[in-house]
Design an enzyme around this catalytic site. Structure first.
Site, PDB file in Angstrom:
ATOM      1  N   ASP A 295      45.261  43.508  42.716  1.00  0.00           N
ATOM      2  CA  ASP A 295      44.508  44.517  41.976  1.00  0.00           C
ATOM      3  C   ASP A 295      44.263  45.718  42.885  1.00  0.00           C
ATOM      4  O   ASP A 295      44.850  45.803  43.972  1.00  0.00           O
ATOM      5  CB  ASP A 295      43.220  43.925  41.379  1.00  0.00           C
ATOM      6  CG  ASP A 295      42.191  43.565  42.437  1.00  0.00           C
ATOM      7  OD1 ASP A 295      42.436  43.836  43.634  1.00  0.00           O
ATOM      8  OD2 ASP A 295      41.141  43.024  42.071  1.00  0.00           O
TER       9      ASP A 295
ATOM     10  N   ARG B 142      31.314  45.168  35.099  1.00  0.00           N
ATOM     11  CA  ARG B 142      31.419  45.944  36.341  1.00  0.00           C
ATOM     12  C   ARG B 142      31.903  47.359  36.031  1.00  0.00           C
ATOM     13  O   ARG B 142      33.072  47.566  35.701  1.00  0.00           O
ATOM     14  CB  ARG B 142      32.379  45.260  37.322  1.00  0.00           C
ATOM     15  CG  ARG B 142      32.565  46.058  38.612  1.00  0.00           C
ATOM     16  CD  ARG B 142      33.140  45.240  39.752  1.00  0.00           C
ATOM     17  NE  ARG B 142      34.534  44.906  39.615  1.00  0.00           N
ATOM     18  CZ  ARG B 142      35.269  44.377  40.584  1.00  0.00           C
ATOM     19  NH1 ARG B 142      34.721  44.115  41.763  1.00  0.00           N
ATOM     20  NH2 ARG B 142      36.536  44.083  40.398  1.00  0.00           N
TER      21      ARG B 142
HETATM   22  C1  LIG Z   1      39.481  42.017  44.362  1.00  0.00           C
HETATM   23  C2  LIG Z   1      38.837  41.861  43.031  1.00  0.00           C
HETATM   24  O1  LIG Z   1      38.192  42.751  42.553  1.00  0.00           O
HETATM   25  S1  LIG Z   1      39.075  40.441  42.153  1.00  0.00           S
HETATM   26  C3  LIG Z   1      38.502  40.833  40.523  1.00  0.00           C
HETATM   27  C4  LIG Z   1      39.428  41.721  39.815  1.00  0.00           C
HETATM   28  N1  LIG Z   1      40.706  41.104  39.534  1.00  0.00           N
HETATM   29  C5  LIG Z   1      40.844  40.332  38.424  1.00  0.00           C
HETATM   30  O2  LIG Z   1      39.916  40.225  37.663  1.00  0.00           O
HETATM   31  C6  LIG Z   1      42.152  39.641  38.182  1.00  0.00           C
HETATM   32  C7  LIG Z   1      42.059  38.774  36.953  1.00  0.00           C
HETATM   33  N2  LIG Z   1      43.294  38.043  36.708  1.00  0.00           N
HETATM   34  C8  LIG Z   1      44.321  38.562  36.044  1.00  0.00           C
HETATM   35  O3  LIG Z   1      44.317  39.724  35.675  1.00  0.00           O
HETATM   36  C9  LIG Z   1      45.477  37.662  35.746  1.00  0.00           C
HETATM   37  O4  LIG Z   1      45.151  36.325  35.931  1.00  0.00           O
HETATM   38  C10 LIG Z   1      46.714  37.933  36.632  1.00  0.00           C
HETATM   39  C11 LIG Z   1      47.203  39.350  36.389  1.00  0.00           C
HETATM   40  C12 LIG Z   1      46.390  37.760  38.088  1.00  0.00           C
HETATM   41  C13 LIG Z   1      47.819  36.954  36.231  1.00  0.00           C
HETATM   42  O5  LIG Z   1      48.114  37.189  34.909  1.00  0.00           O
HETATM   43  P1  LIG Z   1      49.284  36.447  34.125  1.00  0.00           P
HETATM   44  O6  LIG Z   1      50.421  36.190  35.030  1.00  0.00           O
HETATM   45  O7  LIG Z   1      49.534  37.216  32.894  1.00  0.00           O
HETATM   46  O8  LIG Z   1      48.646  35.070  33.764  1.00  0.00           O
HETATM   47  P2  LIG Z   1      49.303  33.922  32.923  1.00  0.00           P
HETATM   48  O9  LIG Z   1      50.561  34.365  32.256  1.00  0.00           O
HETATM   49  O10 LIG Z   1      49.385  32.710  33.768  1.00  0.00           O
HETATM   50  O11 LIG Z   1      48.189  33.716  31.823  1.00  0.00           O
HETATM   51  C14 LIG Z   1      48.062  32.532  31.071  1.00  0.00           C
HETATM   52  C15 LIG Z   1      46.938  32.714  30.095  1.00  0.00           C
HETATM   53  O12 LIG Z   1      45.727  32.883  30.813  1.00  0.00           O
HETATM   54  C16 LIG Z   1      45.102  34.101  30.422  1.00  0.00           C
HETATM   55  N3  LIG Z   1      44.471  34.691  31.601  1.00  0.00           N
HETATM   56  C17 LIG Z   1      44.997  34.877  32.827  1.00  0.00           C
HETATM   57  N4  LIG Z   1      44.082  35.406  33.651  1.00  0.00           N
HETATM   58  C18 LIG Z   1      42.962  35.558  32.916  1.00  0.00           C
HETATM   59  C19 LIG Z   1      41.680  36.049  33.221  1.00  0.00           C
HETATM   60  N5  LIG Z   1      41.368  36.472  34.455  1.00  0.00           N
HETATM   61  N6  LIG Z   1      40.763  36.076  32.248  1.00  0.00           N
HETATM   62  C20 LIG Z   1      41.076  35.625  31.001  1.00  0.00           C
HETATM   63  N7  LIG Z   1      42.279  35.133  30.665  1.00  0.00           N
HETATM   64  C21 LIG Z   1      43.206  35.106  31.622  1.00  0.00           C
HETATM   65  C22 LIG Z   1      46.208  34.963  29.893  1.00  0.00           C
HETATM   66  O13 LIG Z   1      45.679  35.937  29.026  1.00  0.00           O
HETATM   67  C23 LIG Z   1      47.080  33.934  29.206  1.00  0.00           C
HETATM   68  O14 LIG Z   1      46.501  33.624  27.968  1.00  0.00           O
HETATM   69  P3  LIG Z   1      47.367  33.018  26.733  1.00  0.00           P
HETATM   70  O15 LIG Z   1      47.989  31.761  27.207  1.00  0.00           O
HETATM   71  O16 LIG Z   1      46.362  32.816  25.680  1.00  0.00           O
HETATM   72  O17 LIG Z   1      48.380  34.061  26.405  1.00  0.00           O
HETATM   73  O1  LIG Z   2      35.868  43.254  44.157  1.00  0.00           O
HETATM   74  C1  LIG Z   2      36.146  42.370  44.905  1.00  0.00           C
HETATM   75  C2  LIG Z   2      36.904  42.561  46.097  1.00  0.00           C
HETATM   76  O2  LIG Z   2      37.196  41.568  46.768  1.00  0.00           O
HETATM   77  O3  LIG Z   2      37.217  43.721  46.393  1.00  0.00           O
HETATM   78 MG   LIG Z   3      36.408  45.212  45.010  1.00  0.00          MG
END
Ligand SMILES: CC(=O)SCCNC(=O)CCNC(=O)[C@H](O)C(C)(C)COP(=O)(O)OP(=O)(O)OC[C@H]1O[C@@H](n2cnc3c(N)ncnc32)[C@H](O)[C@@H]1OP(=O)(O)O
Ligand SMILES: O=CC(=O)O
Ligand SMILES: [Mg+2]
Length: 569
Positions: A470, A184
């Site tokens: 986010d 994206r």
């Molecule tokens: C509105 C929108 O646009 S939605 C789309 C955009 N938003 C996103 O993509 C959010 C993605 N998610 C994240 O960034 C994270 O999950 C968060 C920030 C919400 C939470 O993060 P944390 O609290 O650090 O997660 P946590 O400590 O439970 O992580 C555990 C493990 O999962 C992994 N992990 C957590 N989320 C993700 C993810 N989305 N992708 C890959 N790995 C992940 C961590 O890297 C960690 O790995 P490890 O055990 O090997 O060290």
């Molecule tokens: O990118 C996704 C959203 O919900 O905003």
């Molecule tokens: Mg969005």
């Protein structure tokens, strides 16, 4: 709008040329730090390709941004968004998009995350069908994050990506089987201030798209796309003319690579209120390159407030009450499903904000149950897949979709949702119901400030109060506070009848800053950028005219500070 012009005015250092070390083509100036790894991404040929896109499309982009301003003026003068009579023939016409590439016919669970090295490996390995690697809502666009993100994606597509977590002495590598990669890029409105082309900042999304495409199209089609690809998600569009630009960008890229028209595929996020009235038109523009639409629910709620910023009769209740079961949100999801399936492409669901809660099994189960409920509603409505924010949610979401879709890769043919054809403009615009509370105001403020503080130090998605936050969710907090302040709304859910005045908001900000300091600890509070975040967030909540985007203003700060890595607050 804080845009290129303001950026230039407020950053005198932009007069400097700093392409030191990079071998740049004529007219291109790199202002980010030199790094040998970045130089492999910023090769002369790759930059030439990006500059070519910029030169070919800059006037189209400027025009599209002007049209956004005109539409905003119409809404600010009392107009409502609606279906365009001029494109009725497109909505009524009997046409189909190209069929989805076999590699991504089944997209029942997609994980998303920033282009951070360890997270990319974890996401590709987590069992989801697709991983959307994010330069947008989940990424703070510092030079380091962007360039490292490109390096990481190149290694991921080549299958050579690895990561050594020294603290845990753990090495991360790709599994045999991995999720299919979508990327994206950022939205049309954002500049990339570290790359100047012909004296002005490059268009951010052309940098993200152009560099990724240039370095990966060939390997991707061989290793991931079964002859198709690369695949993209396209954010924050407001009108089909913006989709038409993307379609032309794709055609230009296909021509450069010498691959067939229709190789590149993209899912468009319908995440602005005006875009819900343009879904057929957007698919039509991208009909050779489309692989569906997605309900970007969080930006959509943000856009509802932004579109109706001058409509005091359309005030939002507390953020937590604006869910997918509100009539306007359900109508949007239903119409998106009907539109996509009628045109033969995927209708993707959105992101539930809940994430696993490690230290509290009961709360964790309750969060999981909310996610299951949300996903069950989506699959029953006819969505072909959905988003997950965290690997820990994949099994539960996969189970819900598989229980309801069985062995079918998607529901494109089986869930036509013809009933949704009768949805009207009124359905799509219906005011969300619910109350406004002091807790809502406080939560918006606490979350907004902490999110901006994280963003300023290089982290674009954070866990706050057991929810994923986010850029899109933070925007809701910001614009909701702005709306409530602008109209001095009554907080009608507390029984106190308090109005949201500047004085009240000032007190709330002080108290919530105190609470943040207590929660994160004084040392971390001092080390972090909470005060700067508070200044930016408060200014935006109280400014007479609503800023178009939180991140445009905040961007000036990260360009100046050049954070060196994604440090979690
Ligand atoms: C509105 C929108 O646009 S939605 C789309 C955009 N938003 C996103 O993509 C959010 C993605 N998610 C994240 O960034 C994270 O999950 C968060 C920030 C919400 C939470 O993060 P944390 O609290 O650090 O997660 P946590 O400590 O439970 O992580 C555990 C493990 O999962 C992994 N992990 C957590 N989320 C993700 C993810 N989305 N992708 C890959 N790995 C992940 C961590 O890297 C960690 O790995 P490890 O055990 O090997 O060290
Ligand atoms: O990118 C996704 C959203 O919900 O905003
Ligand atoms: Mg969005």
């Amino acid at each position: 709008m804080v845009g290129f012009e303001t950026f230039l005015e407020t950053n005198p250092s932009n007069e400097r040329k700093t392409s030191v070390g990079y071998d740049v083509p004529e007219g291109v100036d790199i202002r980010g730090r030199y790094d040998a790894e970045f130089a492999r991404i910023l090769s002369k040929d790759a930059l030439q390709f990006v500059a070519g896109l910029q030169r070919e499309f800059r006037n189209h982009i400027k025009y599209a941004m002007e049209c956004r301003k005109e539409a905003k003026m119409r809404y600010n003068n009392g107009g409502l968004p609606g279906f365009d009579p001029a494109t009725k023939h497109v909505r009524d016409g009997d046409w189909l998009c190209r069929s989805p590439p076999p590699a991504v016919a089944d997209r029942r669970v997609e994980i998303t995350g920033p282009v951070e090295r360890k997270m990319i490996i974890n996401a590709l390995n987590c069992g989801a069908k697709v991983f959307m690697a994010d330069f947008e809502d989940a990424l703070s666009p510092s030079w380091e994050n962007l360039m490292r993100g490109q390096v990481n994606l190149k290694d991921a597509v080549n299958g050579t990506i690895s990561f050594h977590d020294k603290a845990r002495n753990r090495v991360y590598k790709l599994n045999e089987q991995t999720a299919k990669l979508f990327v994206r890029p950022r939205g049309w409105h954002l500049p990339e201030a570290h790359i100047f082309i012909d004296g002005e900042p490059a268009t951010a999304c052309l940098v993200d798209f152009g560099l990724y495409f240039f370095h990966n199209w060939s390997a991707f089609r061989r290793t991931q796309g079964e002859g198709f690809g690369p695949f993209f998600y396209l954010p924050k569009m407001e009108h089909s003319r913006e989709a038409r630009i993307w379609n032309s960008v794709f055609e230009a890229a296909e021509k450069m690579a010498g691959i067939q028209k229709g190789s590149i595929r993209a899912t468009v996020l319908v995440e602005t209120l005006p875009a819900v009235f343009q879904m057929d038109e957007i698919l039509y523009e991208l009909r050779d390159h489309s692989v569906g639409l997605n309900c970007g629910r969080w930006d959509y709620i943000f856009s509802y407030v932004k579109t109706f910023q001058s409509h005091p009769d359309r005030l939002l209740p507390d953020r937590v009450l604006v869910g997918m079961t509100q009539h306007f949100m359900r109508s949007y999801s239903d119409l998106l499903i009907r539109t996509c399936h009628r045109r033969g492409v995927h209708a993707m669901g959105g992101m539930a904000a809940q994430i696993p809660i490690r230290d509290d099994p009961k709360a964790n189960e309750a969060a999981l149950e909310l996610v299951r409920k949300d996903k069950l509603r989506e699959v029953r409505a006819g969505h072909d897949g959905t988003w997950a924010a965290h690997p820990g949610l994949i099994p539960a979401i996969m189970e819900v979709f598989t229980n309801n879709m069985g062995n079918n890769a998607n529901q494109i043919q089986s869930m036509k949702r013809e009933d949704a054809a009768s949805l009207t403009e009124e359905d799509l615009l219906q005011i969300p119901r619910g109350v406004r509370t002091m807790d809502g105001l406080r939560l918006n403020t606490r979350v907004g400030i902490q999110y901006v503080a994280a963003w300023l130090t290089g982290t674009g998605s954070v866990p706050l109060y057991n929810l994923m936050e986010d850029a899109a969710t933070a925007e809701i907090s910001r614009v909701q506070n702005w709306q409530w302040l602008k109209y001095e709304v009554e907080l009608n859910g507390d029984g106190l009848g308090v109005r949201v005045t500047r004085e009240l908001f000032g007190r709330v900000v002080d108290e919530e800053m105190g609470r943040i300091e207590r929660e994160v600890g004084t040392e971390k509070f001092k080390r972090g950028m909470y005060k700067e975040a508070c200044t930016i967030f408060t200014r935006q909540c109280t400014s007479p005219a609503l800023d178009d985007f939180l991140t445009l203003d905040a961007y000036n700060n990260i360009v100046i500070h050049h954070p060196t890595g994604a440090s979690k607050l």
